[in-house]
Design a protein around this motif. Structure first.
Motif, PDB file in Angstrom:
ATOM      1  N   SER A 325       0.822  -1.210   0.000  1.00  0.00           N
ATOM      2  CA  SER A 325       0.000   0.000   0.000  1.00  0.00           C
ATOM      3  C   SER A 325       0.860   1.266   0.000  1.00  0.00           C
ATOM      4  CB  SER A 325      -0.948  -0.020   1.200  1.00  0.00           C
ATOM      5  OG  SER A 325      -0.314  -0.533   2.329  1.00  0.00           O
ATOM      6  N   SER A 328       3.857   3.316  -5.637  1.00  0.00           N
ATOM      7  CA  SER A 328       3.212   4.227  -6.587  1.00  0.00           C
ATOM      8  C   SER A 328       2.133   3.502  -7.391  1.00  0.00           C
ATOM      9  CB  SER A 328       4.249   4.793  -7.558  1.00  0.00           C
ATOM     10  OG  SER A 328       5.248   5.444  -6.831  1.00  0.00           O
ATOM     11  N   ASP A 329       1.197   4.318  -7.887  1.00  0.00           N
ATOM     12  CA  ASP A 329       0.142   3.755  -8.731  1.00  0.00           C
ATOM     13  C   ASP A 329       0.664   3.440 -10.134  1.00  0.00           C
ATOM     14  OD1 ASP A 329      -2.028   4.009  -6.804  1.00  0.00           O
ATOM     15  OD2 ASP A 329      -1.750   6.168  -7.065  1.00  0.00           O
ATOM     16  N   LEU A 330       1.510   4.325 -10.623  1.00  0.00           N
ATOM     17  CA  LEU A 330       1.928   4.186 -12.025  1.00  0.00           C
ATOM     18  C   LEU A 330       3.381   4.598 -12.200  1.00  0.00           C
ATOM     19  CD1 LEU A 330       1.115   3.819 -15.090  1.00  0.00           C
ATOM     20  CD2 LEU A 330       0.597   6.282 -15.084  1.00  0.00           C
ATOM     21  N   LYS A 355      -3.137  10.700  -7.604  1.00  0.00           N
ATOM     22  CA  LYS A 355      -2.403   9.444  -7.836  1.00  0.00           C
ATOM     23  C   LYS A 355      -0.909   9.649  -7.566  1.00  0.00           C
ATOM     24  CE  LYS A 355      -5.981   7.196  -9.168  1.00  0.00           C
ATOM     25  NZ  LYS A 355      -6.464   6.076  -8.355  1.00  0.00           N
ATOM     26  N   SER A 356      -0.235   8.555  -7.230  1.00  0.00           N
ATOM     27  CA  SER A 356       1.215   8.670  -7.063  1.00  0.00           C
ATOM     28  C   SER A 356       1.909   8.089  -8.291  1.00  0.00           C
ATOM     29  CB  SER A 356       1.670   7.977  -5.781  1.00  0.00           C
ATOM     30  OG  SER A 356       1.058   6.719  -5.671  1.00  0.00           O
ATOM     31  N   ALA A 378       5.646  -0.386  -8.191  1.00  0.00           N
ATOM     32  CA  ALA A 378       4.481   0.343  -8.713  1.00  0.00           C
ATOM     33  C   ALA A 378       3.442  -0.642  -9.264  1.00  0.00           C
ATOM     34  CB  ALA A 378       4.915   1.309  -9.811  1.00  0.00           C
ATOM     35  N   ARG A 379       2.179  -0.233  -9.147  1.00  0.00           N
ATOM     36  CA  ARG A 379       1.103  -1.128  -9.573  1.00  0.00           C
ATOM     37  C   ARG A 379       1.035  -1.293 -11.097  1.00  0.00           C
ATOM     38  NH1 ARG A 379      -1.589  -0.538  -4.476  1.00  0.00           N
ATOM     39  NH2 ARG A 379      -1.365   1.705  -4.476  1.00  0.00           N
ATOM     40  N   TYR A 380       1.178  -0.179 -11.801  1.00  0.00           N
ATOM     41  CA  TYR A 380       1.090  -0.219 -13.268  1.00  0.00           C
ATOM     42  C   TYR A 380       2.318   0.425 -13.888  1.00  0.00           C
ATOM     43  CZ  TYR A 380      -3.910  -1.172 -12.715  1.00  0.00           C
ATOM     44  OH  TYR A 380      -5.119  -1.723 -12.387  1.00  0.00           O
ATOM     45  N   GLU A 398      -0.339  -4.165 -15.882  1.00  0.00           N
ATOM     46  CA  GLU A 398      -0.450  -4.385 -14.437  1.00  0.00           C
ATOM     47  C   GLU A 398       0.729  -5.251 -14.015  1.00  0.00           C
ATOM     48  OE1 GLU A 398      -3.705  -5.651 -11.034  1.00  0.00           O
ATOM     49  OE2 GLU A 398      -3.994  -6.367 -13.087  1.00  0.00           O
ATOM     50  N   ILE A 416      -6.345   3.504 -13.830  1.00  0.00           N
ATOM     51  CA  ILE A 416      -5.507   3.096 -12.693  1.00  0.00           C
ATOM     52  C   ILE A 416      -6.245   3.368 -11.381  1.00  0.00           C
ATOM     53  CG2 ILE A 416      -3.336   3.390 -13.939  1.00  0.00           C
ATOM     54  CD1 ILE A 416      -2.918   6.030 -12.479  1.00  0.00           C
TER      55      ILE A 416
END
Ligand code: HAM
Length: 416
Positions: A325, A328-330, A355-356, A378-380, A398, A416
């Protein structure tokens, strides 16, 4: 000597990535319930006049007699790095007249504290606390609310393997009556000089003595809870009733001794089951004589200090901290100069939307940049090249599953 490495002083806690994010999550989780209950921030110096602690915390305590970082400053004043927060808050409340406004004055704080203890797991010489103090009312409902705020903080972290221990140290009359019998009892024990001196300052300290022979002897000592005055007993009954109403379970621990001398009435500790010797993740209680002791008016108070370092250790022991958690998101990998500009624009838009976003700078080759994306967690990830810019479309990958989908750059935010 030039070139030699310098290490942190012994026994300090410090937090570097990635664990630092978990630490901050824990601290914020502990603060939030206090804010929601109307407590306001008080930001105080980490050093104070030494006398604040000798008078406020008490000379019979280990904290004052053995563990303070005390030094003479350049003006030859005796200064001490704060070993705890309550005395400083009372000093500031008196100094700024916060006790002359709406009562109770409700304050929260968070920061470093210093005790020259023998370092071990969960016990540091510089450590972090989140604390609150409610000053000026002795309504039993406040005691229960203060306890509930601490409990809500631990729950917000996701902790469940802890228990709440409570007791009452009674009012001055209760303690005076108990003291007579306790002193008589202690007079019948064989004690060394140092222990006799401690007991003379505060006989309750002997309940906290870890030596087996003293522990055995103290097993039969008279307990304060059996000496509570009518009003102290009634107050404590009310506190328990409110805790029941709130569905907060507790165990009574009539032998609890807090490490600070100012406590009166309701006192409590949160004890975690997986932490071994340093299992106290938070504690607090009433301190109805402290303000007068420090030269203020005679007002009651109650509060707690929660150990952020220990709450983090507890969360890790319970496995409730999700490192994912804090990533970063992207992650955007730009190929070429035009792409780099575009990446920076996209990142700033998405960051403004909450978003991060990270960007791979340094014009690295795709393979190396991909490794960086992977490492970042990072997630994406997206790659921005000439064709992506001209079509305004990217392949959104992803990272966990490897699944990709075509997404318009304008729609990244919802994707995202
Ligand atoms: P305390 O019990 O001395 O109370 O400290 C509160 C919490 O700080 C402990 O339960 C523990 O989690 C953490 N703590 C204490 N010493 C250390 C250490 N050396 N290393 C790591 N963590 C530590 C107080 O300080 C009171 N001022 C609390 C209070 C506020 N009572 C009324 N209002």
């Amino acid at each position: 000597m030039a070139g030699q490495k310098i290490q942190a002083p012994k026994g300090v806690s410090e937090y570097v990535p990635p664990r630092s994010e978990a630490f901050e999550f824990v601290r914020e989780s502990l603060i939030e319930p206090a804010r929601k209950a109307g407590y306001q921030l008080i930001e105080l110096p980490v050093f104070e006049d030494t006398e604040l602690f000798t008078r406020g915390v008490g000379e019979s305590t280990d904290v004052v007699s053995k563990e303070m970082y005390t030094f003479q400053d350049r003006g030859d004043r005796s200064i001490t790095l704060r070993p705890e927060g309550t005395a400083g808050v009372m000093r500031a409340v008196i100094e700024h007249g916060l006790d002359r406004g709406q009562l109770p004055a409700k304050l929260w704080y968070s920061g470093q504290f210093f005790r020259a203890e023998r370092p071990q797991a969960g016990r540091y010489r510089q450590f972090y606390q989140v604390g609150i103090e409610a000053i000026g009312l002795d309504d039993a409902a406040i005691d229960a609310e203060v306890i509930a705020i601490a409990d809500a903080g631990f729950k917000a972290i996701g902790l469940s393997k802890y228990r709440l221990e409570i007791t009452s140290l009674g009012d001055a009359d209760s303690r005076a009556a108990h003291r007579v019998d306790l002193v008589k009892f202690i007079a019948g024990m064989k004690l060394d000089e140092a222990t006799t001196a401690r007991a003379a300052l505060n006989p309750l300290r002997l309940f906290d003595d870890k030596r087996p022979e003293i522990k055995d002897a103290m097993a039969k000592a008279p307990l304060l809870v059996d000496y509570l005055s009518e009003s102290s007993r009634a107050h404590f009954e009310q506190v328990k009733k409110y805790l029941d109403v709130l569905g907060i379970s507790y165990v009574l621990n009539p032998r609890m001794v807090r490490g600070l001398d100012y406590y009166t009435g309701t006192t409590f500790e949160f004890v975690h089951e997986l932490l071994g010797a340093q299992s106290g993740i938070g504690g607090g209680g009433r301190y109805d004589g402290l303000m007068a002791e420090l030269g203020g008016q005679s007002l009651s108070g109650i509060g707690f200090g929660l150990g952020v370092d220990r709450a983090l250790l507890a969360a890790e022991a319970e496995g409730v901290i999700n490192e994912n958690s804090f990533v970063s998101d992207l992650f955007i990998i730009p190929l070429g100069d035009a792409a780099k500009e575009m990446a920076m624009k996209i990142a700033s838009q998405l960051r403004n939307a909450g978003k991060s976003i990270e960007i791979a700078f340094g014009d690295r080759a795709l393979k190396g940049a991909m490794k960086g994306a992977d490492k970042s967690g990072a997630r994406y990830v997206i790659v921005l090249g000439e064709s992506e810019i001209s079509s305004a479309t990217v392949e959104l990958k992803e990272m966990k599953t490897g699944a990709t989908s075509s997404v318009k750059i304008d729609s990244l935010i919802s994707a995202i």
